[in-house]
Scaffold this motif. Structure first.
Motif, short mmCIF file in Angstrom:
data_model
loop_
_atom_site.label_atom_id
_atom_site.label_comp_id
_atom_site.label_asym_id
_atom_site.label_seq_id
_atom_site.Cartn_x
_atom_site.Cartn_y
_atom_site.Cartn_z
N TYR A 571 0.84 -1.20 0.00
CA TYR A 571 0.00 0.00 0.00
C TYR A 571 0.87 1.25 0.00
O TYR A 571 2.01 1.25 0.49
CB TYR A 571 -0.91 0.02 1.23
N ASP A 572 0.32 2.30 -0.56
CA ASP A 572 0.93 3.63 -0.48
C ASP A 572 0.36 4.31 0.77
O ASP A 572 -0.64 5.03 0.72
CB ASP A 572 0.61 4.44 -1.74
N ASP A 595 4.24 14.44 0.22
CA ASP A 595 4.35 13.48 -0.87
C ASP A 595 5.82 13.26 -1.19
O ASP A 595 6.61 14.20 -1.28
CB ASP A 595 3.60 14.00 -2.09
#
Length: 856
Positions: A571-572, A595
């Motif tokens: 997963y991110d 990010d």
């Protein structure tokens, strides 16, 4: 309103001639189709037109012009009368729907009712079940479809490139800018729509470009002002629907002066009463303040029509927008309702239908149709309970005619005493109270059941979170919530689909009518707005049709976080946390959880500092990867830092991040070596490659990798051999290793011989075991033969015994048969003997009777 026009050009000199009887009007010759027309010229020549009727019936106009300006008045009058009649028929087809809607508005309880039955001042309260459902729906839906950041998002179909992502971002920002900042009426019109939708079941939105405002406009159109034949399925398939508009005389005149409407005098002004609108005015306590002569009722009819002079060659009725003043049946405008470049002449849609619960006909069902009866029953029961309590607390009764209360007969206030004239006896003997009962508990329970059913049907029931298992998995809680909100979710999904259609119409209007440049600075060039709104980007509502409430979406993200905790590498997690924070309304989520793509490049020392503080780091292709790795490995091999990381709870995570960062540098070093082997640079990492190019590139890279690996192996072997030849200590160790290898070989040979001897012993033992097994099998066969012989003798003995038993049984049967025969013979003889005895007795009796007769 009179219209002054000059009469100079009504007649010309060529229309008259001076004859013997004075001035004469020259009559035009009748044109007969198929015949030629000969016209004499002034110079004595003639002009011959072999097809004078070729241009009759074809009228050339600009595409966007008002066709009512070029048609004859009698044709316009005929068209208006025909369309007004069809409008009246469409309106009458939904008469029952209007009546049900009008009567159901009484159950909203938005007005105070003064009742005089069964007595003056009786309870006139309304149960708020219906109004509560409407307000809840309006409040919940407006928050879902109109968040603070804007109601629009974009979606890219197909490949997402950097250019298309930038285009989608610009389109999304401008659409939200229009709906929030420019179209200031949008939110208020939306809230009006959401109040009317659950009541009527249908509501409409009209999206158009307003030339007077110079911008797009979105207007709420209530169902009572939008007339469609009840047998139609939807707006796209409907051949005729009408928007009823009430406009002032000044508003109509403005549109006439601007050229949008035909400049004709409207002699009469009349607005037909709308019972639903009148009911809303009555509930709200308002009434029209304008003069009836100052208003006009216009019918904007979107209709497929075969317009005279503009007929389709195939005889197909074409889509037009025709506006008619209903009171005078005067056509004000006729416009083509298709794109000029559209060869198929498909109707342009300006309206969007919002539905609550689809029914059989065109108009959807609302709460008035579905729970109006329950709301009415709840109001009746509530009034009965209140009236019963009033009668129980302030009872009435009967009194003696001569009993007089000084003052008046008004109810006695608490703590008040009054004088009474009693004709005789005690007061209680002169007054009798009627036996009023307390409010019925049965009615109260029935009211509770009716309200509960209505709330459940309208999906207003509150979820009792306290009754749920707090330790249950998120998926279980989510399933319970989804089941409870299934009806509401379906309604929200219909609204989502209607909003998507509305935003598409708005995007088309922005592309066709607005300025090609953005009103604010962007990262793109000039005139880019017209290119951005080119249908490559899909405009969709920001609402989620699969989760109609904030609680559902939070539960979904919690379920995703639970799954991510089980397999974090799949997963991110930063993206998942940012989306969760944006969902719950935390500002600057991109700064709280930055990010990785936005991390700037840094020197290796700063990267070490960030990794020690667990801040994100990123490797860039152009960096000196070997130098970075040397600095990072120095950090990893530092004993003081290693000791601190070992004692820290976050030490394992920091070590993992450091190893991962070093591996990224190694990956870029490998990439650079492959490029050196190929002699060319590889394509950028984020650039998608065609399938054939990717296959060819993979083969070239594989060959380069093999060559590079071979070279590195040869270099490593050469370096190892050179080191061994130069070092005498290594040579001595090699000799020792050789001796050790010989010892190992001798030991292996001895072990092999020993293993072979063991195998021979095992083989001899197996052979002996096989011989023993053969003897044992022979012995068992002999025993089996003996047992078989004994069994055969027993069978023969048993057969002989059975034969003897059968013979004895046969003799017994024969003996029994003889006994039965003897018994039958004996029985027959006894019967015969009895018969003879009876016969003798009869003869004797006859003789005695004869003898008695003779003696007499």
């Amino acid at each position: 309103m009179p219209i002054d026009k000059p009469l100079d050009n009504l007649f010309s000199q060529d229309d008259f001639d001076m004859g013997p009887e004075g001035l004469m009007v020259i009559e035009e010759e009748e044109i007969i189709p198929g015949e030629s027309l000969i016209t004499e010229l002034e110079d004595g020549g003639v002009e011959i037109d072999f097809d004078p009727s070729a241009d009759i019936g074809s009228i050339e106009t600009e595409f966007d012009s008002n066709l009512a300006e070029v048609l004859e008045d009698n044709e316009l009058r005929t068209i208006a009368v025909d369309l007004v009649g069809k409008f009246d028929a469409d309106k009458s087809s939904r008469g029952d729907w209007e009546q049900t809607y009008k009567e159901g508005l009484d159950n909203l309880g938005l007005e105070i009712e003064d009742r005089t039955t069964p007595w003056a001042g009786a309870c006139g309260v309304f149960h708020p079940m219906l109004s509560e459902a409407v307000v809840r729906f309006q409040s919940q839906t407006i928050q879902e479809i109109m968040p603070a950041k804007g109601p629009v998002k974009t979606q890219i179909w197909g490949v997402s490139t950097k250019e298309r992502l930038g285009q989608a971002k610009r389109v999304q920002d401008y659409m939200n800018y229009q709906l929030i900042e420019v179209m200031t009426e949008y939110r208020s019109e939306t809230e009006k729509l959401l109040f009317s939708l659950p009541l009527a079941g249908s509501a409409f939105r009209k999206i158009y470009f307003d030339p007077s405002l110079g911008r797009p406009t979105s207007m709420f159109v209530p169902a009572e002002d939008f007339v469609v034949s009840y047998n139609e399925a939807d707006l796209d398939q409907a051949e005729r629907y009408t928007h009823v508009m009430n406009r002032s005389t000044n508003q109509v005149r403005k549109l006439q002066v601007s050229g949008f409407y035909k400049d004709v005098e409207l002699t009469t002004s009349y607005i037909e009463d709308n019972p639903i609108t009148d009911k809303f005015n009555e509930i709200g306590g308002v009434k029209p303040s304008y003069d009836a002569e100052e208003r006009h009722q216009l019918l904007e009819m979107h209709v497929d029509f075969d317009l005279p002079g503009f007929e389709d060659p195939d005889g197909v009725a074409l889509p037009y927008v025709i506006t008619i003043d209903k009171s005078s049946s005067t056509i004000l405008s006729i416009y083509r309702n298709w794109d000029e470049s559209d060869e198929h002449k498909i109707k342009k849609q300006h309206f969007v239908h919002y539905g609550y619960v689809p029914g059989i006909g065109f108009y959807n069902l609302g709460l008035i149709h579905m729970i109006g009866g329950l709301a009415k029953s709840a109001t009746s029961l509530l009034r009965q309970l209140v009236d019963a309590g009033t009668l129980s607390n302030l009872p009435g009764g009967l009194k003696t005619r001569g009993l007089r209360i000084k003052g008046d007969d008004t109810p006695i206030m608490p703590g008040e005493f009054r004088d009474v004239d009693v004709p005789g006896g005690a007061i209680r003997d002169n007054i009798t109270f009627l036996p009023y009962k307390e409010p019925s508990s049965v009615l109260y329970n029935l009211l509770g059941n009716i309200v509960e059913e209505g709330r459940r049907f309208a999906s207003m029931a509150d979820l009792k979170v306290a009754d749920m298992n707090q330790e249950a998995p998120v998926g279980t809680t989510l399933a319970i919530m989804e089941r409870a909100m299934k009806v509401q979710s379906a309604i929200q999904a219909r609204i989502h689909a209607s909003l998507k259609q509305e935003y598409k119409i708005l995007a088309k209007i922005i592309h066709d009518y607005t300025d090609p440049d953005y009103p604010y600075e962007t990262d793109a060039g000039e005139g880019i707005k017209a290119e951005d709104f080119d249908d490559r980007i899909d405009v969709v509502p920001v609402s989620d049709p699969n989760a109609s409430t904030m609680a559902q979406r939070i539960m979904q993200y919690q379920a995703a976080l639970q799954l991510a905790a089980q397999a974090p590498n799949m997963y991110d997690l930063p993206l998942l946390h940012r989306q969760m924070m944006e969902l719950i309304g935390i500002p600057n989520a991109d700064k709280v959880v930055p990010d990785a793509d936005e991390v700037p490049p840094q020197n290796p020392v700063s990267e070490n500092q960030d990794m020690l503080t667990q801040a994100p780091v990123k490797v860039y292709e152009y960096q000196d990867h070997e130098a970075h790795m040397r600095v990072h490995m120095a950090l990893k091999n530092d004993p003081q830092i290693a000791q601190e990381m070992q004692n820290s709870p976050a030490g394992q995570a920091i070590a993992g991040a450091l190893d991962s960062h070093v591996r990224e540098h190694l990956a870029f070093i490998f990439r650079k070596q492959i490029e050196e082997e190929l002699g060319v640079e590889l394509p950028p990492e984020d650039q998608p490659l065609p399938e054939d190019v990717e296959k060819r590139l993979s083969k070239l890279v594989a060959d380069a990798a093999d060559q590079m690996t071979g070279k590195k192996q040869q270099q490593a072997q050469a370096a190892q051999q050179a080191a061994q030849q130069q070092d005498p200590i290594i040579q001595q160790r090699e000799r020792e290793l050789g001796i050790r290898e010989m010892d190992v070989q001798r030991k292996q040979q001895a072990d092999a011989a020993k293993q072979q001897l063991e195998q021979q012993k095992i083989a001899a033992k197996q052979q002996l075991d096989q011989q023993k097994l053969g003897l044992l099998e022979e012995k068992m066969d002999a025993e089996l033969q003996t047992d078989a012989a004994e069994l055969q003798l027993q069978r023969e003995k048993l057969d002989s015994e059975l034969q003897v038993d059968a013979a004895e049984l046969q003799l017994e049967q024969q003996k029994l048969a003889l006994e039965e025969r003897e018994l039958a013979i004996k029985t027959d003889a006894d019967e015969k003997k009895a018969a003879v005895s009876q016969e003798i007795e009869g003869i004797k009796l006859g003789r005695e009777m004869a003898k008695d007769a003779d003696s007499e």
